[in-house]
Design an enzyme around this catalytic site. Structure first.
Site, PDB file in Angstrom:
ATOM      1  N   HIS A  92       0.828  -1.191   0.000  1.00  0.00           N
ATOM      2  CA  HIS A  92       0.000   0.000   0.000  1.00  0.00           C
ATOM      3  C   HIS A  92       0.870   1.252   0.000  1.00  0.00           C
ATOM      4  O   HIS A  92       2.047   1.218   0.360  1.00  0.00           O
ATOM      5  CB  HIS A  92      -0.900   0.009   1.226  1.00  0.00           C
ATOM      6  CG  HIS A  92      -1.798  -1.182   1.316  1.00  0.00           C
ATOM      7  ND1 HIS A  92      -2.800  -1.270   2.247  1.00  0.00           N
ATOM      8  CD2 HIS A  92      -1.859  -2.325   0.598  1.00  0.00           C
ATOM      9  CE1 HIS A  92      -3.441  -2.415   2.116  1.00  0.00           C
ATOM     10  NE2 HIS A  92      -2.878  -3.072   1.117  1.00  0.00           N
TER      11      HIS A  92
ATOM     12  N   GLU B 111       0.873   3.763   2.004  1.00  0.00           N
ATOM     13  CA  GLU B 111       1.388   4.089   3.331  1.00  0.00           C
ATOM     14  C   GLU B 111       2.606   3.228   3.667  1.00  0.00           C
ATOM     15  O   GLU B 111       3.582   3.713   4.253  1.00  0.00           O
ATOM     16  CB  GLU B 111       0.302   3.874   4.388  1.00  0.00           C
ATOM     17  CG  GLU B 111      -0.903   4.801   4.228  1.00  0.00           C
ATOM     18  CD  GLU B 111      -2.029   4.170   3.432  1.00  0.00           C
ATOM     19  OE1 GLU B 111      -3.190   4.400   3.776  1.00  0.00           O
ATOM     20  OE2 GLU B 111      -1.731   3.456   2.436  1.00  0.00           O
TER      21      GLU B 111
ATOM     22  N   SER C 236     -12.557   7.389 -42.127  1.00  0.00           N
ATOM     23  CA  SER C 236     -12.343   8.136 -40.889  1.00  0.00           C
ATOM     24  C   SER C 236     -10.891   8.127 -40.429  1.00  0.00           C
ATOM     25  O   SER C 236     -10.555   8.782 -39.443  1.00  0.00           O
ATOM     26  CB  SER C 236     -13.211   7.556 -39.766  1.00  0.00           C
ATOM     27  OG  SER C 236     -12.871   6.200 -39.529  1.00  0.00           O
TER      28      SER C 236
ATOM     29  N   THR D 137     -19.070  -0.471 -35.389  1.00  0.00           N
ATOM     30  CA  THR D 137     -17.657  -0.118 -35.497  1.00  0.00           C
ATOM     31  C   THR D 137     -16.815  -1.329 -35.859  1.00  0.00           C
ATOM     32  O   THR D 137     -15.881  -1.241 -36.667  1.00  0.00           O
ATOM     33  CB  THR D 137     -17.170   0.493 -34.173  1.00  0.00           C
ATOM     34  OG1 THR D 137     -17.878   1.708 -33.929  1.00  0.00           O
ATOM     35  CG2 THR D 137     -15.685   0.770 -34.205  1.00  0.00           C
TER      36      THR D 137
ATOM     37  N   LEU E  44      -8.649  -2.822 -30.793  1.00  0.00           N
ATOM     38  CA  LEU E  44      -9.034  -2.403 -29.445  1.00  0.00           C
ATOM     39  C   LEU E  44      -8.003  -2.809 -28.387  1.00  0.00           C
ATOM     40  O   LEU E  44      -8.348  -3.044 -27.230  1.00  0.00           O
ATOM     41  CB  LEU E  44     -10.418  -2.957 -29.060  1.00  0.00           C
ATOM     42  CG  LEU E  44     -11.601  -2.513 -29.934  1.00  0.00           C
ATOM     43  CD1 LEU E  44     -12.889  -3.109 -29.395  1.00  0.00           C
ATOM     44  CD2 LEU E  44     -11.704  -1.003 -30.008  1.00  0.00           C
TER      45      LEU E  44
ATOM     46  N   SER F  21     -25.789  -7.242 -30.151  1.00  0.00           N
ATOM     47  CA  SER F  21     -27.031  -7.913 -29.761  1.00  0.00           C
ATOM     48  C   SER F  21     -27.369  -9.082 -30.668  1.00  0.00           C
ATOM     49  O   SER F  21     -27.908 -10.096 -30.223  1.00  0.00           O
ATOM     50  CB  SER F  21     -28.191  -6.912 -29.755  1.00  0.00           C
ATOM     51  OG  SER F  21     -28.374  -6.335 -31.036  1.00  0.00           O
TER      52      SER F  21
ATOM     53  N   PRO G  88     -21.008   6.082 -32.720  1.00  0.00           N
ATOM     54  CA  PRO G  88     -21.915   7.137 -32.276  1.00  0.00           C
ATOM     55  C   PRO G  88     -23.228   6.618 -31.702  1.00  0.00           C
ATOM     56  O   PRO G  88     -23.757   7.196 -30.748  1.00  0.00           O
ATOM     57  CB  PRO G  88     -22.151   7.957 -33.553  1.00  0.00           C
ATOM     58  CG  PRO G  88     -21.725   7.079 -34.684  1.00  0.00           C
ATOM     59  CD  PRO G  88     -20.670   6.189 -34.150  1.00  0.00           C
ATOM     60  N   ALA G  89     -23.756   5.518 -32.240  1.00  0.00           N
ATOM     61  CA  ALA G  89     -25.016   4.981 -31.721  1.00  0.00           C
ATOM     62  C   ALA G  89     -24.836   4.449 -30.303  1.00  0.00           C
ATOM     63  O   ALA G  89     -25.671   4.671 -29.420  1.00  0.00           O
ATOM     64  CB  ALA G  89     -25.533   3.879 -32.641  1.00  0.00           C
TER      65      ALA G  89
END
Length: 375
Positions: A45, A47, A162, A190, A198, A222, A290-291
């Site tokens: 940690h 500390e 793009s 996409t 990705l 989906s 965008p969707a």
């Protein structure tokens, strides 16, 4: 405390499902004796790192820490006990620990005679730990929507091209964003149009966070249409394909598919985030398209927007954002600027909702998330 917050930021991308924490130890004369930050889950940690550096100079001194010292034993011991053993006389805390499994360190310290001050630079400390705090308080991952566009808001030309609207410098910064996230999410549109990998590809000389596992790739699909040859299925990093519960899943997607409830327009995004939370995903980066971004915004599930604007105009083509549930100006999604900086020839904008809301907050009486601080 500002130095402790800057130290905490060095752990971004490496500590999930734990928070980022920074600590500065002052000796009794007020000189800096030790500094530290939490670098990776299961590691020492903040500390403990700072106390090791301070050694005997910590006795009678002051510890500045960005998150309440934990009172929990997991893979490592409680920081409250470490501070007591070192003989620290005062502890200054920015943010109280909202996780009931790990909270209580401040009370323990006070019971043993240590002076504890809380709330110092709390807003700045919450900012650096926003992802983990959302994960605990809201019971879902922190969601960032990233987009790249021309100054007139276009993310692709009329013919669909793009690559590339923004500069190499902006694209390198996007990979840094990916490296700080636990999952990168894209829609099936996409994937079919751009066949993205990705994955995180940092520029030379930029160290990767010491994360326990590669960044998870998530496709919202989906209809289970992700092709077998899609680069997101190349095995370079783990991939999750979110399909509707009634979808016919082909054999090549079966190892990656998770079935989620169908809602009008696609997958139930709340159920998707719940699934990711169960997988200890603390932060999510929405990359396309965008969707999908519009759907997350409609559901009130965007905690941060990062936009890269190129000094260019298209005048036509695809917008960066799809329908977001706004039909009149009174329903507009209001944001506020947190950062505006140049990145190469482009402009980077960081924005957040004006009134952040944590739905379904974790009650102090509940068991909290599955992964307490430093579990």
């Amino acid at each position: 405390m500002r130095r402790a917050i800057a130290l905490a930021a060095r752990g971004l991308g490496g500590t999930s499902p734990n928070p980022v924490v920074g600590c500065v130890i002052l000796d009794p004369s007020g000189e800096v004796a030790g500094v530290g930050f939490h670098a990776y889950a299961g590691g020492p940690h903040a500390e403990v790192v700072a106390l090791r550096e301070a050694g005997g100079r910590a006795r009678g001194g002051t510890a500045y820490v960005t998150l309440e010292p934990c009172n929990h034993t997991g893979r490592t011991g409680p920081c409250s006990a470490a501070l007591l053993e070192a003989g620290v006389a005062r502890v200054v805390v920015a943010v109280s620990d909202p996780n009931p499994k790990a909270a209580g360190g401040a009370a323990v310290l006070r019971r043993h005679g240590v002076v504890v001050d809380e709330g110092v630079l709390a807003a700045e400390a919450e900012e650096v730990n926003a992802a983990w705090l959302t994960y605990v308080r809201a019971g879902r991952p922190y969601v960032t929507w990233k987009f790249a566009a021309t100054v007139d808001g276009r993310s692709a030309a009329e013919d669909g091209t793009s690559q590339w609207i923004t500069s190499p410098e902006a694209r390198a910064d996007v990979h840094r964003l990916r490296a700080e996230s636990d999952a990168v999410v894209a829609g099936i549109g996409t994937v079919l149009a751009d066949d993205p990998r990705l994955t995180v590809r940092l520029t030379a000389g930029v160290p990767a966070p010491p994360r326990a596992a590669p960044v998870l790739r998530v496709v919202v699909d989906s209809g289970a249409r992700t092709p077998a040859a899609a680069r997101v299925l190349d095995g370079e990093a783990p991939t999750l394909v979110a399909v509707a519960e009634d979808a016919a899943v082909p054999a090549h997607l079966s190892p990656h598919a998770v079935r989620l409830p169908r809602v009008p327009g696609g997958i139930d995004l709340h159920a998707l985030l719940a699934e990711l939370h169960d997988r200890q995903v603390v932060s999510v980066l929405i990359e396309g398209g965008p969707a999908l971004a519009g759907a997350f915004l409609r559901e009130g599930l965007v905690d941060r927007v990062v936009g890269y604007l190129a000094p260019a105009l298209l005048g036509a083509g695809a917008a960066a954002l799809g329908p977001a549930g706004v039909s009149t100006i009174t329903e507009i999604h209001r944001l506020e600027f947190a950062e505006v900086t140049p990145v190469g020839p482009d402009l980077k904008l960081v924005l957040r909702p004006k009134s952040p809301v944590f739905p379904n907050p974790v009650s102090s009486k509940s068991s909290g998330p599955q992964s307490p601080k430093e579990s």
